[in-house]
Design a protein around this motif. Sequence first.
Motif, PDB file in Angstrom:
ATOM      1  N   ALA A 142       0.819  -1.211   0.000  1.00 18.77           N
ATOM      2  CA  ALA A 142       0.000   0.000   0.000  1.00 18.77           C
ATOM      3  C   ALA A 142       0.855   1.263   0.000  1.00 18.77           C
ATOM      4  O   ALA A 142       0.569   2.224  -0.733  1.00 18.77           O
ATOM      5  CB  ALA A 142      -0.935  -0.013   1.208  1.00 18.77           C
ATOM      6  N   ASP A 143       1.919   1.280   0.811  1.00 18.82           N
ATOM      7  CA  ASP A 143       2.756   2.483   0.914  1.00 18.82           C
ATOM      8  C   ASP A 143       3.938   2.346  -0.049  1.00 18.82           C
ATOM      9  O   ASP A 143       5.047   1.960   0.334  1.00 18.82           O
ATOM     10  CB  ASP A 143       3.231   2.655   2.356  1.00 18.82           C
ATOM     11  N   ARG A 144       3.718   2.658  -1.311  1.00 21.36           N
ATOM     12  CA  ARG A 144       4.752   2.504  -2.328  1.00 21.36           C
ATOM     13  C   ARG A 144       5.708   3.693  -2.365  1.00 21.36           C
ATOM     14  O   ARG A 144       6.731   3.646  -3.050  1.00 21.36           O
ATOM     15  CB  ARG A 144       4.103   2.336  -3.705  1.00 21.36           C
ATOM     16  N   HIS A 145       5.383   4.753  -1.664  1.00 15.74           N
ATOM     17  CA  HIS A 145       6.211   5.958  -1.728  1.00 15.74           C
ATOM     18  C   HIS A 145       7.293   5.979  -0.660  1.00 15.74           C
ATOM     19  O   HIS A 145       8.190   6.821  -0.714  1.00 15.74           O
ATOM     20  CB  HIS A 145       5.326   7.200  -1.584  1.00 15.74           C
ATOM     21  N   SER A 146       7.237   5.098   0.333  1.00 16.05           N
ATOM     22  CA  SER A 146       8.239   5.079   1.401  1.00 16.05           C
ATOM     23  C   SER A 146       9.254   3.976   1.140  1.00 16.05           C
ATOM     24  O   SER A 146       8.898   2.888   0.671  1.00 16.05           O
ATOM     25  CB  SER A 146       7.571   4.860   2.765  1.00 16.05           C
ATOM     26  N   LEU A 147      10.506   4.276   1.461  1.00 18.15           N
ATOM     27  CA  LEU A 147      11.547   3.264   1.292  1.00 18.15           C
ATOM     28  C   LEU A 147      11.443   2.189   2.366  1.00 18.15           C
ATOM     29  O   LEU A 147      11.750   1.022   2.115  1.00 18.15           O
ATOM     30  CB  LEU A 147      12.929   3.935   1.342  1.00 18.15           C
ATOM     31  N   ALA A 148      11.024   2.581   3.571  1.00 16.14           N
ATOM     32  CA  ALA A 148      10.884   1.624   4.676  1.00 16.14           C
ATOM     33  C   ALA A 148       9.547   1.865   5.364  1.00 16.14           C
ATOM     34  O   ALA A 148       9.469   2.605   6.354  1.00 16.14           O
ATOM     35  CB  ALA A 148      12.040   1.772   5.665  1.00 16.14           C
ATOM     36  N   PRO A 149       8.464   1.296   4.848  1.00 16.82           N
ATOM     37  CA  PRO A 149       7.145   1.496   5.464  1.00 16.82           C
ATOM     38  C   PRO A 149       7.109   0.934   6.880  1.00 16.82           C
ATOM     39  O   PRO A 149       7.617  -0.157   7.153  1.00 16.82           O
ATOM     40  CB  PRO A 149       6.208   0.727   4.534  1.00 16.82           C
ATOM     41  N   ARG A 150       6.495   1.681   7.784  1.00 18.51           N
ATOM     42  CA  ARG A 150       6.405   1.266   9.183  1.00 18.51           C
ATOM     43  C   ARG A 150       4.938   1.273   9.618  1.00 18.51           C
ATOM     44  O   ARG A 150       4.218   2.253   9.412  1.00 18.51           O
ATOM     45  CB  ARG A 150       7.226   2.207  10.065  1.00 18.51           C
ATOM     46  N   LEU A 151       4.549   0.164  10.266  1.00 18.76           N
ATOM     47  CA  LEU A 151       3.164   0.035  10.711  1.00 18.76           C
ATOM     48  C   LEU A 151       2.837   1.000  11.838  1.00 18.76           C
ATOM     49  O   LEU A 151       1.724   1.523  11.915  1.00 18.76           O
ATOM     50  CB  LEU A 151       2.890  -1.401  11.178  1.00 18.76           C
ATOM     51  N   ASP A 152       3.803   1.240  12.743  1.00 21.37           N
ATOM     52  CA  ASP A 152       3.499   2.108  13.879  1.00 21.37           C
ATOM     53  C   ASP A 152       3.171   3.520  13.414  1.00 21.37           C
ATOM     54  O   ASP A 152       2.279   4.182  13.951  1.00 21.37           O
ATOM     55  CB  ASP A 152       4.659   2.106  14.858  1.00 21.37           C
ATOM     56  N   ARG A 153       3.886   4.005  12.373  1.00 21.15           N
ATOM     57  CA  ARG A 153       3.585   5.332  11.852  1.00 21.15           C
ATOM     58  C   ARG A 153       2.220   5.349  11.146  1.00 21.15           C
ATOM     59  O   ARG A 153       1.491   6.335  11.209  1.00 21.15           O
ATOM     60  CB  ARG A 153       4.681   5.772  10.895  1.00 21.15           C
ATOM     61  N   PHE A 154       1.912   4.242  10.478  1.00 20.50           N
ATOM     62  CA  PHE A 154       0.612   4.152   9.797  1.00 20.50           C
ATOM     63  C   PHE A 154      -0.537   4.248  10.792  1.00 20.50           C
ATOM     64  O   PHE A 154      -1.484   5.022  10.614  1.00 20.50           O
ATOM     65  CB  PHE A 154       0.544   2.839   9.011  1.00 20.50           C
ATOM     66  N   PHE A 155      -0.465   3.463  11.884  1.00 23.83           N
ATOM     67  CA  PHE A 155      -1.535   3.500  12.878  1.00 23.83           C
ATOM     68  C   PHE A 155      -1.562   4.817  13.633  1.00 23.83           C
ATOM     69  O   PHE A 155      -2.632   5.307  14.016  1.00 23.83           O
ATOM     70  CB  PHE A 155      -1.381   2.334  13.865  1.00 23.83           C
ATOM     71  N   LEU A 156      -0.374   5.414  13.858  1.00 26.83           N
ATOM     72  CA  LEU A 156      -0.318   6.675  14.581  1.00 26.83           C
ATOM     73  C   LEU A 156      -0.942   7.806  13.771  1.00 26.83           C
ATOM     74  O   LEU A 156      -1.598   8.696  14.321  1.00 26.83           O
ATOM     75  CB  LEU A 156       1.136   7.015  14.925  1.00 26.83           C
ATOM     76  N   ARG A 157      -0.776   7.764  12.456  1.00 28.44           N
ATOM     77  CA  ARG A 157      -1.270   8.853  11.611  1.00 28.44           C
ATOM     78  C   ARG A 157      -2.723   8.666  11.199  1.00 28.44           C
ATOM     79  O   ARG A 157      -3.507   9.618  11.217  1.00 28.44           O
ATOM     80  CB  ARG A 157      -0.393   8.967  10.365  1.00 28.44           C
ATOM     81  N   TYR A 158      -3.073   7.431  10.838  1.00 27.37           N
ATOM     82  CA  TYR A 158      -4.414   7.217  10.290  1.00 27.37           C
ATOM     83  C   TYR A 158      -5.349   6.461  11.231  1.00 27.37           C
ATOM     84  O   TYR A 158      -6.551   6.359  10.948  1.00 27.37           O
ATOM     85  CB  TYR A 158      -4.329   6.440   8.969  1.00 27.37           C
ATOM     86  N   GLY A 159      -4.838   5.931  12.319  1.00 22.79           N
ATOM     87  CA  GLY A 159      -5.681   5.143  13.204  1.00 22.79           C
ATOM     88  C   GLY A 159      -6.413   5.981  14.230  1.00 22.79           C
ATOM     89  O   GLY A 159      -6.222   7.195  14.341  1.00 22.79           O
ATOM     90  N   ASP A 160      -7.268   5.304  15.013  1.00 16.50           N
ATOM     91  CA  ASP A 160      -7.975   5.967  16.104  1.00 16.50           C
ATOM     92  C   ASP A 160      -7.042   6.162  17.293  1.00 16.50           C
ATOM     93  O   ASP A 160      -5.853   5.848  17.239  1.00 16.50           O
ATOM     94  CB  ASP A 160      -9.197   5.134  16.510  1.00 16.50           C
ATOM     95  N   ARG A 161      -7.606   6.638  18.379  1.00 16.82           N
ATOM     96  CA  ARG A 161      -6.807   6.916  19.560  1.00 16.82           C
ATOM     97  C   ARG A 161      -6.199   5.650  20.143  1.00 16.82           C
ATOM     98  O   ARG A 161      -5.085   5.659  20.667  1.00 16.82           O
ATOM     99  CB  ARG A 161      -7.683   7.606  20.606  1.00 16.82           C
TER     100      ARG A 161
END
Length: 462
Positions: free
Chosen positions: A387-406
Amino acid sequence: MSEPYGIGVTKFAREDGTRRRGRRGIPLRWLVFWQVVFLTPANLVAQEPIVVRTAIQPKQEAIVGQRVLLKIDVLAKDSWANLPSLPNFEVPGAVVYAPPTQSVRLSEAIKGDSYTGQQFEWWLYPQRAGKLRIPSLKLAVELKSFGSDREPVTESKTSDAMTLDVGFAKGAEGMPGIIGTERFSIEQSWSQQETSLKVGDGISRTITRSAEGVPGLVFAPIETPKMVGVRIYPKQPEVENAFNRGSLTSKRVDRMTYVFEAEGEVLLPEIDIAWWDTSDEKLRRETLDARRLTITPADRPTTSGANGSVEPYEDSKSVSRWLILSFIVLVGLVLHWAWKPIVHRWNGWQSKRRSSERSYFRRFEVAAKSNHPRETLRALVQWWDVADRHSLAPRLDRFFLRYGDRDASAVLVKLEKAVDQDQSPWSSRDVLAQAQSARTRFLADQQSRQPVISRRLPELNP
């Protein structure tokens, strides 16, 4: 000197001092007892303010199909009793019919008191032999006082349960759908009068039954036995009830269509109907005549030849066969020529579909529902890499921190601990819900970042 002993009883003393017994009467205590029993006026005895009476006719035995009358009387002392709403009830093994005019006003004197009310009537039609058990009914009796402006008062009462023995009429043992009536008629009609038909033709049969004193619901369906080479299509019956001045007349019309599938002689069967004559108490039978038909082969399509004679339409069949064969050959050639490009495009589409973001997320959903933390985390990481084709090293923690709920980050931490420690608690439902919610926001963010291509044409030079 006399001494009173009782009514009509006196003891006399002789001059010599001895007593002479005179006429002995009835003791006073017995006179008082018989006066209370026999001479007390009837109006001094307290009566029930509401009287409910239940009766059936006949009282002890009935015939299958015969009408049984259920009558319920409601009476009130010095007021008028009524049932504003009649109870709906069922009797096992019988058809219950409520006639439109089922109430009659009553006025009686019961032991000197005036009672007024109504009588209600139901008609029951037993459909099987055995005990007919009529249940006790709950009645909401409405009371209206004469000469008073007060609102009616409603009291709850119950009727008595009744039992009746039901048996078959002599000679009608085991006959289904028999009815009991004073007048019964049956007739039939056919849509065609020809005796010779062709394969594929059909003929309709209409049977009309009428009876008095029974509703149309009591008529049993006409049995249509299966026949070789004949298909039978029964239609929905038509039922009519006519109620006039307390008399009920019903009619049922049954229609069926016979369609013939094979040639030969066909005998459409006779129909035998039995009914119980309640006026003469006899079992009677009515028979509808059978009908014999000759079924011939269906006509083949023909055409006129050059000399005006009629010849079989074989040329048309040959042309049709050649056209079908030519079409099949043409389709085969096209598929052979275009097979490789079609297969190549199909394989490319399948490969692209399997490597799409949506396909990877579906694999994650399946893994999460399996409740295995290691497989769930692996599938989630693989999806985020795609899904994250623009990042060299995709990280799940950043994904949940930015797009997830509290609570998204905490849910991810529990999943990672469950992978490292087998006994650590985690919730596959929470992981799936947080991932779906974050994915929705992520896709919306990616859609908003796509460059908008202007479709506005450049202005023309002046």
